[in-house]
Design a protein around this motif. Structure first.
Motif, PDB file in Angstrom:
ATOM      1  N   VAL A  84       0.880  -1.167   0.000  1.00 37.72           N
ATOM      2  CA  VAL A  84       0.000   0.000   0.000  1.00 37.72           C
ATOM      3  C   VAL A  84       0.919   1.219   0.000  1.00 37.72           C
ATOM      4  CG1 VAL A  84      -1.745   1.302   1.271  1.00 37.72           C
ATOM      5  CG2 VAL A  84      -1.839  -1.210   1.232  1.00 37.72           C
ATOM      6  N   TYR A  85       0.800   2.050  -1.020  1.00 42.00           N
ATOM      7  CA  TYR A  85       1.699   3.189  -1.168  1.00 42.00           C
ATOM      8  C   TYR A  85       1.523   4.160   0.002  1.00 42.00           C
ATOM      9  CZ  TYR A  85       4.521   6.669  -3.513  1.00 42.00           C
ATOM     10  OH  TYR A  85       5.519   7.561  -3.829  1.00 42.00           O
ATOM     11  N   GLY A  86       2.641   4.547   0.590  1.00 42.82           N
ATOM     12  CA  GLY A  86       2.621   5.464   1.722  1.00 42.82           C
ATOM     13  C   GLY A  86       2.403   4.775   3.056  1.00 42.82           C
ATOM     14  N   VAL A  87       2.185   3.470   3.050  1.00 40.12           N
ATOM     15  CA  VAL A  87       1.968   2.709   4.284  1.00 40.12           C
ATOM     16  C   VAL A  87       3.058   1.647   4.450  1.00 40.12           C
ATOM     17  CG1 VAL A  87       0.388   1.165   5.527  1.00 40.12           C
ATOM     18  CG2 VAL A  87      -0.522   3.112   4.225  1.00 40.12           C
ATOM     19  N   ASP A  88       3.199   0.774   3.466  1.00 45.06           N
ATOM     20  CA  ASP A  88       4.183  -0.306   3.527  1.00 45.06           C
ATOM     21  C   ASP A  88       5.513   0.175   2.961  1.00 45.06           C
ATOM     22  OD1 ASP A  88       2.253  -2.224   4.471  1.00 45.06           O
ATOM     23  OD2 ASP A  88       1.487  -2.363   2.419  1.00 45.06           O
ATOM     24  N   SER A  89       6.585  -0.103   3.677  1.00 43.73           N
ATOM     25  CA  SER A  89       7.887   0.348   3.182  1.00 43.73           C
ATOM     26  C   SER A  89       8.961  -0.691   3.489  1.00 43.73           C
ATOM     27  CB  SER A  89       8.248   1.705   3.792  1.00 43.73           C
ATOM     28  OG  SER A  89       8.377   1.609   5.183  1.00 43.73           O
ATOM     29  N   PRO A  90      10.007  -0.710   2.677  1.00 44.73           N
ATOM     30  CA  PRO A  90      10.238   0.152   1.518  1.00 44.73           C
ATOM     31  C   PRO A  90       9.366  -0.288   0.340  1.00 44.73           C
ATOM     32  CG  PRO A  90      12.061  -1.376   1.759  1.00 44.73           C
ATOM     33  CD  PRO A  90      11.125  -1.615   2.927  1.00 44.73           C
ATOM     34  N   ALA A  91       8.483   0.590  -0.100  1.00 45.42           N
ATOM     35  CA  ALA A  91       7.477   0.246  -1.102  1.00 45.42           C
ATOM     36  C   ALA A  91       8.094  -0.273  -2.390  1.00 45.42           C
ATOM     37  CB  ALA A  91       6.590   1.461  -1.380  1.00 45.42           C
ATOM     38  N   ASP A  92       9.172   0.353  -2.866  1.00 44.16           N
ATOM     39  CA  ASP A  92       9.773  -0.081  -4.131  1.00 44.16           C
ATOM     40  C   ASP A  92      10.316  -1.500  -4.030  1.00 44.16           C
ATOM     41  OD1 ASP A  92      11.788   0.809  -2.376  1.00 44.16           O
ATOM     42  OD2 ASP A  92      13.028   1.600  -4.000  1.00 44.16           O
ATOM     43  N   GLU A  93      10.947  -1.836  -2.927  1.00 40.84           N
ATOM     44  CA  GLU A  93      11.497  -3.182  -2.745  1.00 40.84           C
ATOM     45  C   GLU A  93      10.383  -4.222  -2.595  1.00 40.84           C
ATOM     46  OE1 GLU A  93      14.424  -3.268   0.381  1.00 40.84           O
ATOM     47  OE2 GLU A  93      15.413  -1.473  -0.420  1.00 40.84           O
ATOM     48  N   LEU A  94       9.314  -3.858  -1.905  1.00 44.68           N
ATOM     49  CA  LEU A  94       8.193  -4.790  -1.734  1.00 44.68           C
ATOM     50  C   LEU A  94       7.487  -5.039  -3.061  1.00 44.68           C
ATOM     51  CD1 LEU A  94       6.809  -3.449   1.652  1.00 44.68           C
ATOM     52  CD2 LEU A  94       8.005  -5.622   1.265  1.00 44.68           C
ATOM     53  N   LEU A  95       7.334  -3.987  -3.871  1.00 43.79           N
ATOM     54  CA  LEU A  95       6.705  -4.170  -5.172  1.00 43.79           C
ATOM     55  C   LEU A  95       7.582  -5.033  -6.078  1.00 43.79           C
ATOM     56  CD1 LEU A  95       4.300  -3.580  -6.972  1.00 43.79           C
ATOM     57  CD2 LEU A  95       5.445  -1.467  -7.698  1.00 43.79           C
ATOM     58  N   ALA A  96       8.868  -4.765  -6.097  1.00 47.17           N
ATOM     59  CA  ALA A  96       9.792  -5.577  -6.895  1.00 47.17           C
ATOM     60  C   ALA A  96       9.756  -7.036  -6.438  1.00 47.17           C
ATOM     61  CB  ALA A  96      11.208  -5.023  -6.802  1.00 47.17           C
ATOM     62  N   ALA A  97       9.639  -7.264  -5.137  1.00 47.54           N
ATOM     63  CA  ALA A  97       9.591  -8.628  -4.605  1.00 47.54           C
ATOM     64  C   ALA A  97       8.381  -9.392  -5.137  1.00 47.54           C
ATOM     65  CB  ALA A  97       9.582  -8.606  -3.079  1.00 47.54           C
ATOM     66  N   CYS A  98       7.258  -8.699  -5.335  1.00 49.04           N
ATOM     67  CA  CYS A  98       6.078  -9.364  -5.908  1.00 49.04           C
ATOM     68  C   CYS A  98       6.420  -9.989  -7.256  1.00 49.04           C
ATOM     69  CB  CYS A  98       4.947  -8.361  -6.112  1.00 49.04           C
ATOM     70  SG  CYS A  98       4.133  -7.808  -4.613  1.00 49.04           S
ATOM     71  N   TYR A  99       7.026  -9.204  -8.117  1.00 49.81           N
ATOM     72  CA  TYR A  99       7.341  -9.682  -9.464  1.00 49.81           C
ATOM     73  C   TYR A  99       8.411 -10.775  -9.417  1.00 49.81           C
ATOM     74  CZ  TYR A  99       4.398  -5.926 -11.086  1.00 49.81           C
ATOM     75  OH  TYR A  99       3.302  -5.116 -11.307  1.00 49.81           O
ATOM     76  N   TYR A 100       9.432 -10.574  -8.620  1.00 46.58           N
ATOM     77  CA  TYR A 100      10.494 -11.577  -8.509  1.00 46.58           C
ATOM     78  C   TYR A 100       9.945 -12.898  -7.964  1.00 46.58           C
ATOM     79  CZ  TYR A 100      14.756 -13.962  -7.245  1.00 46.58           C
ATOM     80  OH  TYR A 100      15.751 -14.904  -7.146  1.00 46.58           O
ATOM     81  N   ASN A 101       9.177 -12.825  -6.897  1.00 44.47           N
ATOM     82  CA  ASN A 101       8.652 -14.045  -6.280  1.00 44.47           C
ATOM     83  C   ASN A 101       7.676 -14.771  -7.193  1.00 44.47           C
ATOM     84  OD1 ASN A 101      10.185 -13.897  -3.940  1.00 44.47           O
ATOM     85  ND2 ASN A 101       8.734 -12.497  -2.970  1.00 44.47           N
ATOM     86  N   ALA A 102       6.923 -14.036  -7.997  1.00 47.30           N
ATOM     87  CA  ALA A 102       6.031 -14.671  -8.963  1.00 47.30           C
ATOM     88  C   ALA A 102       6.839 -15.389 -10.045  1.00 47.30           C
ATOM     89  CB  ALA A 102       5.094 -13.636  -9.584  1.00 47.30           C
ATOM     90  N   LEU A 103       7.887 -14.763 -10.543  1.00 42.04           N
ATOM     91  CA  LEU A 103       8.749 -15.416 -11.534  1.00 42.04           C
ATOM     92  C   LEU A 103       9.374 -16.684 -10.954  1.00 42.04           C
ATOM     93  CD1 LEU A 103      10.547 -12.303 -13.060  1.00 42.04           C
ATOM     94  CD2 LEU A 103       8.802 -13.721 -14.190  1.00 42.04           C
ATOM     95  N   ARG A 104       9.804 -16.610  -9.709  1.00 44.52           N
ATOM     96  CA  ARG A 104      10.417 -17.761  -9.047  1.00 44.52           C
ATOM     97  C   ARG A 104       9.425 -18.921  -8.958  1.00 44.52           C
ATOM     98  NH1 ARG A 104      10.060 -19.213  -4.070  1.00 44.52           N
ATOM     99  NH2 ARG A 104       9.182 -17.245  -3.401  1.00 44.52           N
ATOM    100  N   LEU A 105       8.182 -18.639  -8.602  1.00 44.76           N
ATOM    101  CA  LEU A 105       7.171 -19.693  -8.525  1.00 44.76           C
ATOM    102  C   LEU A 105       6.853 -20.274  -9.906  1.00 44.76           C
ATOM    103  CD1 LEU A 105       4.687 -18.243  -5.876  1.00 44.76           C
ATOM    104  CD2 LEU A 105       6.104 -20.292  -5.642  1.00 44.76           C
ATOM    105  N   ALA A 106       6.806 -19.420 -10.924  1.00 43.64           N
ATOM    106  CA  ALA A 106       6.561 -19.906 -12.287  1.00 43.64           C
ATOM    107  C   ALA A 106       7.678 -20.849 -12.726  1.00 43.64           C
ATOM    108  CB  ALA A 106       6.432 -18.731 -13.254  1.00 43.64           C
ATOM    109  N   GLN A 107       8.913 -20.481 -12.429  1.00 43.63           N
ATOM    110  CA  GLN A 107      10.056 -21.330 -12.758  1.00 43.63           C
ATOM    111  C   GLN A 107       9.946 -22.663 -12.010  1.00 43.63           C
ATOM    112  OE1 GLN A 107      12.637 -20.831 -14.859  1.00 43.63           O
ATOM    113  NE2 GLN A 107      13.960 -22.494 -14.240  1.00 43.63           N
TER     114      GLN A 107
END
Length: 175
Positions: A84-107
């Motif tokens: 949630v922007y302005g609430v969860d931090s570091p927001a950029d790292e958490l958002l990047a983790a979503c994409y990375y973790n999804a790719l990892r599960l797909a692999q």
């Protein structure tokens, strides 16, 4: 190492990605049906998706979990909780983790294609321009680590977001 995977951005409906193995849900922490992407995926997948999600919840920002896709035309659904922007931090790292973790599960599941929505830009208020940059840079940077993935599609609901993602992708290809 350079990836030969294709990254594409298009306007469309994430529940209609029949040629994609995994679709990603922009989930809430409890993995429940809601509005936006989560609501659309849950409606299209049927009630079994909600039942499969319950024992996996809650999840934390940046985390990703996987379920079968049930009545969707895909093999799996990966559920990511964006910040949630302005609430969860570091927001950029958490958002990047979503994409990375999804790719990892797909692999891990040996699936060769995955479709993402624009995670966190709806109800979670992440600025779309910044979210597009993080999403695309994370995927492009990390795709070489996931050689089974041949295609990554960003499925954007409206014209403005689709065009923004396409411009952002083009800027990475020019660099």
């Amino acid at each position: 190492m350079i990836s030969s995977a294709r990254v594409e951005c298009l306007q469309g409906n994430i529940v209609l990605q029949e040629d994609i193995g995994i679709v990603v849900n922009a989930a809430n922490a409890e993995l429940r049906p809601g509005g936006g992407v989560a609501g659309a995926l849950h409606r299209a997948a049927g009630p079994e998706l909600d039942k499969a999600c319950r024992p996996l919840a809650p999840i934390a920002p940046g985390q990703a979990v996987i379920t079968d896709a049930f009545e969707l035309p895909n093999q799996y659904v990966i559920h990511c909780l964006g910040p949630v922007y302005g609430v969860d931090s570091p927001a950029d790292e958490l958002l990047a983790a979503c994409y990375y973790n999804a790719l990892r599960l797909a692999q891990w599941e040996e699936v060769d294609s995955i479709a993402f929505p624009s995670i966190s830009t709806g109800a979670f208020r992440y600025p779309t321009t910044e979210a597009a940059r993080i999403a695309l840079s994370t995927v492009i940077q990390h795709l070489p680590e996931f050689p089974r993935i041949e295609r990554v599609r960003f499925v954007l609901f409206d014209t403005a977001t689709s065009e923004l993602y396409q411009r952002t992708l083009a800027s990475f290809n020019e660099a």
